[in-house]
Design a protein around this motif. Structure first.
Motif, PDB file in Angstrom:
ATOM      1  N   ASP A  77      33.095 -25.000  38.040  1.00  0.00           N
ATOM      2  CA  ASP A  77      33.946 -25.810  38.743  1.00  0.00           C
ATOM      3  C   ASP A  77      35.366 -25.202  39.118  1.00  0.00           C
ATOM      4  O   ASP A  77      36.027 -25.848  39.872  1.00  0.00           O
ATOM      5  CB  ASP A  77      34.217 -27.254  38.098  1.00  0.00           C
ATOM      6  CG  ASP A  77      33.070 -28.154  38.211  1.00  0.00           C
ATOM      7  OD1 ASP A  77      32.298 -27.879  39.235  1.00  0.00           O
ATOM      8  OD2 ASP A  77      32.858 -29.025  37.428  1.00  0.00           O
ATOM      9  N   LEU A  78      35.552 -24.246  38.199  1.00  0.00           N
ATOM     10  CA  LEU A  78      36.825 -23.437  38.540  1.00  0.00           C
ATOM     11  C   LEU A  78      36.802 -22.330  39.525  1.00  0.00           C
ATOM     12  O   LEU A  78      37.762 -21.338  39.502  1.00  0.00           O
ATOM     13  CB  LEU A  78      37.220 -22.842  37.273  1.00  0.00           C
ATOM     14  CG  LEU A  78      37.704 -24.052  36.167  1.00  0.00           C
ATOM     15  CD1 LEU A  78      37.809 -23.334  34.841  1.00  0.00           C
ATOM     16  CD2 LEU A  78      38.763 -24.538  36.459  1.00  0.00           C
ATOM     17  N   ASN A  79      35.500 -22.258  40.174  1.00  0.00           N
ATOM     18  CA  ASN A  79      35.399 -21.150  41.180  1.00  0.00           C
ATOM     19  C   ASN A  79      36.402 -21.580  42.633  1.00  0.00           C
ATOM     20  O   ASN A  79      36.641 -22.594  42.918  1.00  0.00           O
ATOM     21  CB  ASN A  79      34.024 -20.902  41.793  1.00  0.00           C
ATOM     22  CG  ASN A  79      33.104 -20.283  40.931  1.00  0.00           C
ATOM     23  OD1 ASN A  79      33.802 -19.704  39.745  1.00  0.00           O
ATOM     24  ND2 ASN A  79      31.924 -20.460  40.765  1.00  0.00           N
ATOM     25  N   GLU A  80      36.595 -20.513  43.461  1.00  0.00           N
ATOM     26  CA  GLU A  80      37.353 -20.631  44.382  1.00  0.00           C
ATOM     27  C   GLU A  80      36.276 -21.218  45.731  1.00  0.00           C
ATOM     28  O   GLU A  80      35.225 -20.992  45.510  1.00  0.00           O
ATOM     29  CB  GLU A  80      38.041 -19.224  44.793  1.00  0.00           C
ATOM     30  CG  GLU A  80      38.764 -19.411  46.059  1.00  0.00           C
ATOM     31  CD  GLU A  80      40.173 -20.115  45.888  1.00  0.00           C
ATOM     32  OE1 GLU A  80      40.081 -21.351  45.761  1.00  0.00           O
ATOM     33  OE2 GLU A  80      41.406 -19.499  46.047  1.00  0.00           O
ATOM     34  N   TYR A  81      37.075 -21.966  46.398  1.00  0.00           N
ATOM     35  CA  TYR A  81      36.324 -22.234  47.702  1.00  0.00           C
ATOM     36  C   TYR A  81      35.707 -21.036  48.553  1.00  0.00           C
ATOM     37  O   TYR A  81      36.392 -20.015  48.322  1.00  0.00           O
ATOM     38  CB  TYR A  81      36.951 -23.355  48.499  1.00  0.00           C
ATOM     39  CG  TYR A  81      38.370 -22.691  48.834  1.00  0.00           C
ATOM     40  CD1 TYR A  81      38.810 -21.808  49.864  1.00  0.00           C
ATOM     41  CD2 TYR A  81      39.554 -23.113  48.167  1.00  0.00           C
ATOM     42  CE1 TYR A  81      39.881 -21.332  50.444  1.00  0.00           C
ATOM     43  CE2 TYR A  81      40.809 -22.818  48.721  1.00  0.00           C
ATOM     44  CZ  TYR A  81      41.089 -21.844  49.548  1.00  0.00           C
ATOM     45  OH  TYR A  81      42.055 -21.272  49.920  1.00  0.00           O
TER      46      TYR A  81
END
Length: 223
Positions: A77-81
């Protein structure tokens, strides 16, 4: 109150076949940040990263600079768009963006700001990988997991869009303010938050205490 130190990854590889690869300069930035933490006698209960290569390598550099071995975990969930996919789809719909997309660093990021505004307004047609409200929702999920963790001091390594959205949420600001925050965040910069299970508050944003403004000017990067 517990503390969260949220770091943007070091310089990635803009213009290469694999943007996600940390550049040599990006590794230097990361190690310098770790050395700063060590000089301040900082300790962290946990290191959390997104799942991208640039997140993991930045965490590697920080821990190398700290000379520390700290438990690590990954939170997707902490990945970049996916800004490459968003830009590609927007450029098909808005031809002026196609020119900026291929125009080098400055035009690319000028166009990216427009792409992000179109995304936030649900104005990009086609099979986008993630809607704006879905992105906001997963940042909320990640933040709440941290708030419920019981940690006293945590280090998180992620990307500019995540940091901007988390800051916007901490300030209870309009969602589109995340776009303006996003495009000013330095590589390896540090944002600090105070939290407990009920509260999440901004302490400082986008600071670079490990980099000197004049002597380390080449280490102050955005990409």
């Amino acid at each position: 109150m517990a503390e969260l130190y949220l770091v943007r990854h070091g310089q990635a590889s803009f213009g290469s076949d694999n943007y996600d690869r940390l550049s040599p300069l990006g590794m230097r930035q990361s190690i310098r940040l770790g050395e700063y933490f060590a000089a301040q006698s900082f300790t962290f209960e946990r290191v959390v990263t997104g799942g991208l290569q640039r997140h993991h390598r930045t965490a590697d550099g920080i821990l190398e600079g700290m000379r520390a071995n700290i438990a690590r975990e990954e939170d997707p969930d902490l990945n970049e768009y996916d800004f490459h996919a968003l830009y590609r789809l927007a450029a098909e719909q808005y031809p002026a963006l196609a020119v900026e997309r291929e125009g080098g660093f400055t035009p690319f990021y000028r166009g990216l700001k427009r792409v992000l505004r179109l995304w936030s307004e649900d104005a990009i047609a086609g099979p986008i990988p993630e809607r704006w409200d879905e992105f906001q929702a997963r940042i909320t999920r990640a933040r709440r997991r941290i708030q419920q963790s019981g940690w006293r001091r945590a280090l998180v390594v992620s990307s500019g869009g995540v940091i901007a959205a988390m800051t916007q949420q901490a300030l209870d600001a309009p969602p589109q303010s995340a776009i303006d925050l996003n495009l000013q965040i330095y590589n390896s910069s540090l944002s600090r938050y105070f939290f407990n299970a009920q509260t999440f508050a901004l302490g400082s944003f986008n600071s670079t205490p490990h980099l000197r403004p004049v002597e380390d000017a080449e280490l102050l990067t955005y990409g």
